[in-house]
Design an enzyme around this catalytic site. Structure first.
Site, PDB file in Angstrom:
ATOM      1  N   ASP A  44      12.374  -7.144   1.356  1.00  0.00           N
ATOM      2  CA  ASP A  44      11.296  -6.488   0.935  1.00  0.00           C
ATOM      3  C   ASP A  44      11.628  -5.211   0.478  1.00  0.00           C
ATOM      4  O   ASP A  44      11.380  -3.804   2.145  1.00  0.00           O
ATOM      5  CB  ASP A  44      10.206  -6.484   1.729  1.00  0.00           C
ATOM      6  CG  ASP A  44       8.690  -5.515   1.484  1.00  0.00           C
ATOM      7  OD1 ASP A  44       8.981  -5.564   0.165  1.00  0.00           O
ATOM      8  OD2 ASP A  44       8.290  -6.189   1.752  1.00  0.00           O
ATOM      9  N   ARG A  85       5.260 -10.800  -0.894  1.00  0.00           N
ATOM     10  CA  ARG A  85       5.104 -10.095   0.051  1.00  0.00           C
ATOM     11  C   ARG A  85       4.060 -11.109   1.043  1.00  0.00           C
ATOM     12  O   ARG A  85       4.468 -10.512   2.680  1.00  0.00           O
ATOM     13  CB  ARG A  85       4.751  -8.769   0.258  1.00  0.00           C
ATOM     14  CG  ARG A  85       5.457  -8.079  -0.806  1.00  0.00           C
ATOM     15  CD  ARG A  85       4.684  -6.619  -0.969  1.00  0.00           C
ATOM     16  NE  ARG A  85       5.418  -5.846  -0.103  1.00  0.00           N
ATOM     17  CZ  ARG A  85       4.816  -4.268   0.295  1.00  0.00           C
ATOM     18  NH1 ARG A  85       4.117  -3.962  -0.806  1.00  0.00           N
ATOM     19  NH2 ARG A  85       5.239  -3.881   0.970  1.00  0.00           N
ATOM     20  N   SER A 116       9.419  -2.385   1.167  1.00  0.00           N
ATOM     21  CA  SER A 116       8.758  -1.719   2.421  1.00  0.00           C
ATOM     22  C   SER A 116       9.223  -1.290   3.459  1.00  0.00           C
ATOM     23  O   SER A 116       9.673   0.225   4.103  1.00  0.00           O
ATOM     24  CB  SER A 116       8.284  -2.863   3.254  1.00  0.00           C
ATOM     25  OG  SER A 116       7.221  -3.674   2.853  1.00  0.00           O
ATOM     26  N   TYR A 149      -1.932  -6.158  -1.557  1.00  0.00           N
ATOM     27  CA  TYR A 149      -1.904  -5.342  -1.859  1.00  0.00           C
ATOM     28  C   TYR A 149      -4.166  -4.736  -2.074  1.00  0.00           C
ATOM     29  O   TYR A 149      -4.167  -5.675  -1.534  1.00  0.00           O
ATOM     30  CB  TYR A 149      -1.417  -4.840  -3.236  1.00  0.00           C
ATOM     31  CG  TYR A 149       0.021  -5.027  -3.200  1.00  0.00           C
ATOM     32  CD1 TYR A 149       0.622  -3.971  -2.683  1.00  0.00           C
ATOM     33  CD2 TYR A 149       0.518  -6.011  -3.493  1.00  0.00           C
ATOM     34  CE1 TYR A 149       2.069  -4.209  -3.105  1.00  0.00           C
ATOM     35  CE2 TYR A 149       1.837  -6.323  -3.799  1.00  0.00           C
ATOM     36  CZ  TYR A 149       2.949  -5.470  -3.708  1.00  0.00           C
ATOM     37  OH  TYR A 149       4.406  -5.519  -3.845  1.00  0.00           O
ATOM     38  N   GLN A 203      10.561 -10.484   3.896  1.00  0.00           N
ATOM     39  CA  GLN A 203      10.302  -9.809   5.060  1.00  0.00           C
ATOM     40  C   GLN A 203      11.718  -9.229   4.833  1.00  0.00           C
ATOM     41  O   GLN A 203      12.189  -7.894   4.723  1.00  0.00           O
ATOM     42  CB  GLN A 203      10.002  -9.726   5.565  1.00  0.00           C
ATOM     43  CG  GLN A 203       8.328  -9.618   6.210  1.00  0.00           C
ATOM     44  CD  GLN A 203       7.859 -10.476   7.468  1.00  0.00           C
ATOM     45  OE1 GLN A 203       8.462 -10.106   8.906  1.00  0.00           O
ATOM     46  NE2 GLN A 203       6.361 -10.542   7.629  1.00  0.00           N
TER      47      GLN A 203
END
Length: 832
Positions: free
Chosen positions: A195, A186, A198, A293, A192
């Site tokens: 991802d 990430r 997300s 995270y 992205q």
């Protein structure tokens, strides 16, 4: 003779089979042409044909046309999503993939079988999907039966290898290849796009607030009516990752008072940017973990956090929790005792219910009402409650990832190849033909700090003595410098025009600061696009050159500046509109911004008549002022979403008036006018084509690419201005400085924007360049650029001046490239 040439052309130990192939090729050509070529012609033909074959290595991997991608129906309870939509199927079929879709796979997401067939897929029973597919794309992890049906082929889906060890072991024993959509690195800017965590968390956060509002007994927004006052709801969001931020934004848009809390202090700015209040624990400990995270916190911190949250529970109406730790049970943040303190009618929504829950009263997949009247929602299918949107975003993530496996690093289009050098592929690769590849190896640790660095750190940790007087002294100095600079420029001003332009420049800086500071945080990306489009007024410099050109070189530079700027103007405003469309909701009222075309057309007509009459010598200046005001309004309109589209329209009108007033001021010949119109038409058509083709996920990098065109246009116009001077040695210093600065700034903009585009689009490595002599290189290039500027400012003869300008262009371009390459990909939007 021909056979001799064949042997000579093969040479180097090539196989007889290859020679036979070449001879067959030669004979075929000869028979088609009905004559035998000469030995020299044969030698040339063989040598060229074999050299081409020898130079080109066979592509790595497997051609898409030989691969079948299968998409089964999701069977997990309450799951309505699907791993492919008709749109994503079309994107896989176009480069050559064969696609199989299980019957009814998309029905729950409102995609019927006919739509898949129209997109190029073949709809088949479930057994055939698992039996005939080389690559299976799924959403949920496969069941044991589905994994067995996969055999030794490839699967791409959410896997959660840390939690599903038995499943991974089964796939490993079968010699299967597996990619986990939940293992995307990430911190990789290109990642992205893939991802899925997300994209799905964003939907879950939004839907959580919708579910809470459905259960809550009041408006979220406060109201003052004749019937009485309704206070706004107070919403507390725990965990400010993607889901938490989506919940904050949704609750704020609905009018609630929003508070948020996270163990990572770095998220405070994001919360406040969305209008929320960030709560802090009276205990110093950073909960930021690897990869963005959160990490497990200490017992002391938990005690302090519990005291703070207990107090908040007495006051808030809605709690949304999103806290998760990869590979671990969800942390317990809200206890039964805290829930007991909440008011009757309050609502909690636990997005971590599937992982054990953040709230003690949560019951997975159920609505539970406590004795004191608090409704606790533990739904695990929040994303499936928006199945069309969830499926569309997930299918975009997974299909783009599949299409990147191979071409991203090998540059071989339409060939699937697992390359361990690809950070995204290596990070998501769990199994490769049965070999355990997860977790991906960590990057090498940074070098140990030197003693000098340790000493510097120790010195920095010493308590700092605060000098309260220092900022006032510095402020007084700054004010003195500013006043002296402005008065000094007035003393050296060569003529009234310079003083007038200095006033315009100073006031425009103040206006620019004020309007940009007023832009809503959520609209910073459209701001980037609209300011970029307005910067396309570099076209005006090109128009001046075309109208006053004295040589073909000047005409060519003027044409380049005009055309490239127009590409940026038209494409930039289309990109702005696309970005604003992302904020549009289906239930928004209709908009009629096209009606503003009526006053715009009327004003243009009035200006054209007035300018053509020759009776109003100052009308050109008035039209220019109107253009400036409209462009300022274009930026100022982004202060809120309600006026953002009006701002875009205002910016478009401003640039239009800028072009019109420039044409009126120049009064070019019919030939020049036709040339300008043709060049701007071609540039506008190119910008229109590019702007409409680009996908929403590629908007930022497209703005960067457009911005590079502005830089080229600025440099071209400046160099053309210098060449076009009757006697370059007689140009005044103000004119020379403007030419030099425009050339240098344009060159830095062009190369820097190209690097930003490359990093955002995945064409360049997103990691910053760490050259040991980075600072010395930058200083050297900067010094060379300044040295060339000193030569230009000396007013040399044209030849020397052109050489100095060329040197400044080269060194400043290299400086822009190197400085931008030294910055990480995640910061590229800021760089732009």
């Amino acid at each position: 003779a021909n056979m001799t040439m064949l042997r000579l052309s093969i040479g180097g130990g090539q196989s007889l089979r290859q020679g036979s192939t070449l001879l067959h090729r030669f004979q075929s050509v000869g028979s088609c042409c009905q004559y035998a070529p000469s030995s020299a012609a044969a030698h040339h033909f063989f040598r060229r044909s074999f050299a081409d074959d020898a130079k080109k290595d066979p592509p790595k991997g497997t051609s898409y046309s030989k691969l079948t991608v299968g998409v089964p129906k999701e069977t997990f309870p309450l799951e309505k999503r699907v791993a492919a939509t008709p749109d994503s199927v079309a994107k896989l079929v176009k480069p050559g993939f064969n696609v199989l879709i299980e019957e009814g796979a998309g029905v729950s997401s409102y995609f019927n079988d006919a739509e898949y067939e129209a997109a190029g897929a073949k709809v088949v029973p479930a057994e055939e999907v698992w039996k005939s597919s080389d690559i299976v794309m799924k959403l949920r992890p496969p069941t044991a039966e589905q994994a067995a049906a996969l055999e030794d082929r490839t699967i791409v889906s959410f896997l959660y290898p840390a939690q599903n060890k038995d499943l991974v072991k089964q796939l490993q024993d079968q010699k299967a290849t597996a990619f986990a959509m939940d293992c995307i690195p990430r911190t990789l800017s290109r990642g992205q796009t893939y991802d899925a965590l997300s994209s799905q968390a964003n939907i879950a956060g939004y839907r959580a607030v919708i579910e809470a509002s459905n259960e809550f007994g009041r408006f979220f927004a406060g109201q003052m009516t004749a019937a009485g006052k309704v206070p706004p709801a107070k919403v507390l969001v725990l965990g400010t990752g993607v889901a938490g931020l989506a919940a904050i934004q949704t609750a704020k848009n609905m009018g609630a008072i929003v508070r948020a809390f996270d163990v990572r202090p770095v998220t405070k700015e994001q919360v406040e940017a969305m209008g929320g209040q960030f709560l802090e624990v009276n205990f110093q400990e950073d909960g930021s973990g690897a990869g963005g995270y959160a990490k497990e916190m200490s017992k002391e911190w938990h005690a302090a956090a519990a005291a703070m949250l207990s107090k908040q529970c007495e006051d808030v109406d809605v709690i949304v929790t999103t806290a998760l730790i990869p590979g671990r049970t969800a942390p317990r943040m809200i206890t039964k005792d805290m829930i007991a303190k909440m008011k009757s009618g309050s609502v909690t929504v636990d997005l971590a219910a599937e992982a054990g829950g953040n709230i003690e009263t949560t019951v997975e997949d159920e609505k539970f009402v406590t004795d004191n009247g608090v409704t606790c929602l533990g739904y695990t299918d929040l994303t499936s409650r928006l199945p069309t949107t969830s499926s569309s975003l997930y299918s975009n993530n997974i299909s783009k990832f599949l299409l990147s496996i191979g071409p991203q690093t090998t540059r071989e289009k339409e060939y699937y190849h697992i390359d361990h050098e690809d950070e995204a592929v290596r990070g998501m690769l769990v199994l490769e033909k049965g070999k355990m590849m997860w977790p991906a190896p960590l990057p090498p640790p940074p070098p140990a700090p030197t003693q000098a660095e340790l000493d510097a750190k120790a010195a920095a940790e010493k308590p700092e003595i605060i000098d309260y007087r220092a900022p006032y002294v510095q402020g007084a100095k700054t004010a003195s410098y500013g006043a002296a600079t402005i008065l000094g420029m007035g003393m050296v001003a060569p003529d009234p025009t310079f003083s007038s332009l200095l006033t315009t420049f100073a006031l425009s800086n103040i206006i620019g600061v004020q309007v940009v500071m007023g832009v809503s945080h959520a609209l910073h990306s459209p701001l980037m696009a609209v300011t970029n489009a307005i910067s396309g007024t570099t076209a005006l410099g090109g128009m001046h050159l075309l109208a006053h050109s004295t040589s073909p070189a000047v005409t060519a530079l003027g044409a380049a500046a005009t055309t490239l700027s127009t590409v940026n103007i038209v494409g930039g405003f289309i990109i702005t509109t696309k970005m604003l469309d992302m904020f549009k909701r289906p239930d928004d009222p209709p908009e009629y911004y096209h009606l503003y075309g009526i006053p715009a057309a009327g004003a243009l007509t009035m200006y054209s008549i007035g300018a053509a009459s020759g009776k109003f010598p100052e009308i050109d200046a008035a039209a220019g002022t109107l253009a400036g005001l409209l462009c300022i309004g274009g930026i100022g309109g982004l202060a809120s979403q309600t006026t953002a589209r009006l701002g875009a329209v205002s910016g478009q009108a401003g640039v239009t008036f800028a072009v019109a007033s420039t044409l009126g001021h120049l009064g070019p010949s019919m030939g020049s006018t036709a040339a300008i119109a043709g060049l701007m038409g071609a540039g506008g058509a190119a910008g229109y084509y590019i702007g409409h083709r680009v996908e929403p996920t590629s908007l930022p990098q497209t703005v960067a690419a457009f911005h590079s065109l502005v830089g080229i246009a600025a440099s071209a116009a400046a160099v053309g201005d210098y060449i076009n001077a009757p006697n370059a040695a007689e140009l005044d210093k103000v004119h020379l400085s403007s030419i030099y600065l425009a050339s240098v700034i344009g060159s830095v903009t062009a190369t820097g924007s190209l690097v930003a585009f490359g990093k955002l689009d995945g064409r360049l490595d997103s990691a910053p360049t760490q050259h040991p002599a980075r600072d010395r290189i930058n200083m050297g290039l900067g010094a060379a650029t300044l040295g060339a500027g000193a030569v230009v400012m000396g007013g040399p003869e044209a030849g020397t001046g052109i050489a100095a300008l060329g040197g400044a262009l080269a060194t400043s371009g290299a400086l822009g490239w190197h400085m931008t390459a030294s910055i990480g990909g995640a910061d590229m939007p800021v760089v732009i």
